[in-house]
Design a protein around this motif. Structure first.
Motif, PDB file in Angstrom:
ATOM      1  N   GLN A  93      -2.802   7.161   1.944  1.00  0.00           N
ATOM      2  CA  GLN A  93      -4.068   6.598   2.390  1.00  0.00           C
ATOM      3  C   GLN A  93      -4.934   7.594   3.144  1.00  0.00           C
ATOM      4  O   GLN A  93      -6.145   7.454   3.166  1.00  0.00           O
ATOM      5  CB  GLN A  93      -3.800   5.376   3.275  1.00  0.00           C
ATOM      6  N   PHE A 118      -3.977   1.104   6.056  1.00  0.00           N
ATOM      7  CA  PHE A 118      -4.043  -0.318   5.726  1.00  0.00           C
ATOM      8  C   PHE A 118      -2.650  -0.783   5.358  1.00  0.00           C
ATOM      9  O   PHE A 118      -2.032  -0.231   4.450  1.00  0.00           O
ATOM     10  CB  PHE A 118      -4.996  -0.502   4.539  1.00  0.00           C
ATOM     11  N   VAL A 138     -11.105   1.070   1.475  1.00  0.00           N
ATOM     12  CA  VAL A 138     -11.642   0.513   2.720  1.00  0.00           C
ATOM     13  C   VAL A 138     -12.523   1.552   3.416  1.00  0.00           C
ATOM     14  O   VAL A 138     -13.599   1.221   3.921  1.00  0.00           O
ATOM     15  CB  VAL A 138     -10.496   0.027   3.641  1.00  0.00           C
ATOM     16  N   LEU A 197     -13.623  -4.621  -5.604  1.00  0.00           N
ATOM     17  CA  LEU A 197     -14.275  -3.731  -4.644  1.00  0.00           C
ATOM     18  C   LEU A 197     -14.455  -2.330  -5.217  1.00  0.00           C
ATOM     19  O   LEU A 197     -15.487  -1.689  -5.011  1.00  0.00           O
ATOM     20  CB  LEU A 197     -13.474  -3.690  -3.340  1.00  0.00           C
ATOM     21  N   GLU A 222      -1.962  -6.440   1.705  1.00  0.00           N
ATOM     22  CA  GLU A 222      -2.485  -6.490   0.348  1.00  0.00           C
ATOM     23  C   GLU A 222      -3.976  -6.761   0.385  1.00  0.00           C
ATOM     24  O   GLU A 222      -4.442  -7.586   1.163  1.00  0.00           O
ATOM     25  CB  GLU A 222      -1.784  -7.579  -0.451  1.00  0.00           C
ATOM     26  N   LEU A 223      -4.701  -6.075  -0.450  1.00  0.00           N
ATOM     27  CA  LEU A 223      -6.127  -6.302  -0.613  1.00  0.00           C
ATOM     28  C   LEU A 223      -6.286  -6.957  -1.975  1.00  0.00           C
ATOM     29  O   LEU A 223      -6.241  -6.294  -3.006  1.00  0.00           O
ATOM     30  CB  LEU A 223      -6.882  -4.970  -0.537  1.00  0.00           C
ATOM     31  N   TYR A 224      -6.404  -8.261  -1.971  1.00  0.00           N
ATOM     32  CA  TYR A 224      -6.347  -9.022  -3.219  1.00  0.00           C
ATOM     33  C   TYR A 224      -7.497  -8.729  -4.181  1.00  0.00           C
ATOM     34  O   TYR A 224      -7.345  -8.878  -5.375  1.00  0.00           O
ATOM     35  CB  TYR A 224      -6.288 -10.527  -2.926  1.00  0.00           C
ATOM     36  N   ASN A 225      -8.633  -8.312  -3.683  1.00  0.00           N
ATOM     37  CA  ASN A 225      -9.763  -8.037  -4.568  1.00  0.00           C
ATOM     38  C   ASN A 225     -10.061  -6.538  -4.659  1.00  0.00           C
ATOM     39  O   ASN A 225     -11.213  -6.132  -4.810  1.00  0.00           O
ATOM     40  CB  ASN A 225     -11.000  -8.812  -4.119  1.00  0.00           C
ATOM     41  N   GLU A 226      -9.022  -5.721  -4.604  1.00  0.00           N
ATOM     42  CA  GLU A 226      -9.216  -4.273  -4.661  1.00  0.00           C
ATOM     43  C   GLU A 226      -9.954  -3.848  -5.926  1.00  0.00           C
ATOM     44  O   GLU A 226     -10.866  -3.009  -5.872  1.00  0.00           O
ATOM     45  CB  GLU A 226      -7.870  -3.542  -4.575  1.00  0.00           C
ATOM     46  N   ALA A 255       0.824  -1.209   0.000  1.00  0.00           N
ATOM     47  CA  ALA A 255       0.000   0.000   0.000  1.00  0.00           C
ATOM     48  C   ALA A 255       0.862   1.266   0.000  1.00  0.00           C
ATOM     49  O   ALA A 255       0.820   2.049   0.933  1.00  0.00           O
ATOM     50  CB  ALA A 255      -0.952  -0.017   1.194  1.00  0.00           C
ATOM     51  N   VAL A 306      -5.354   1.808  -1.230  1.00  0.00           N
ATOM     52  CA  VAL A 306      -6.192   0.832  -0.540  1.00  0.00           C
ATOM     53  C   VAL A 306      -7.002   1.476   0.580  1.00  0.00           C
ATOM     54  O   VAL A 306      -8.178   1.176   0.771  1.00  0.00           O
ATOM     55  CB  VAL A 306      -5.326  -0.330   0.000  1.00  0.00           C
TER      56      VAL A 306
END
Length: 105
Positions: free
Chosen positions: A60, A71, A100, A81, A74-78, A56, A96
């Motif tokens: 942010q 955050f 969120v 989303l 890793e946000l794998y399904n960014e 990230a 990210v």
């Protein structure tokens, strides 16, 4: 050393920025990385992080937002989303944390 730091204004006569800088200073000793911070003196809080820019790396914290998210990971399904938010009329800024925060709202 990477880390997250936050401060809330109290009745102390020291400025919030000064208190926040004192909290971050020990973490910054010898640290070769990035610093991100947002100090809201009018709201009485400060939040920030030190990071290496691997997970990230984008900023942010969002000035003017009531919700703040830091955050680390890793946000794998960014992408999924973001698409879900946009289908509902919300466009989150890059990073990210803003995704969120938008999901939370």
């Amino acid at each position: 050393m990477p880390g997250v730091v936050g401060a809330v204004e109290s009745a102390a006569k020291t400025s919030l920025q000064t208190v926040f800088d004192r909290l971050l200073r020990p973490l910054e000793q010898g640290f070769q990385g990035h610093r991100e911070q947002l100090v809201s003196s009018e709201a009485g809080w400060a939040l920030g992080r030190l990071h290496h820019g691997i997970f990230a790396p984008e900023p942010q914290l969002q000035s003017g937002s009531r919700q703040q998210v830091l955050f680390h990971g890793e946000l794998y399904n960014e992408a999924e989303l973001r698409a879900w938010l946009e289908e509902r009329g919300t466009k989150a800024p890059p990073g990210v944390g803003p995704v969120v925060a938008a999901l939370y709202r």
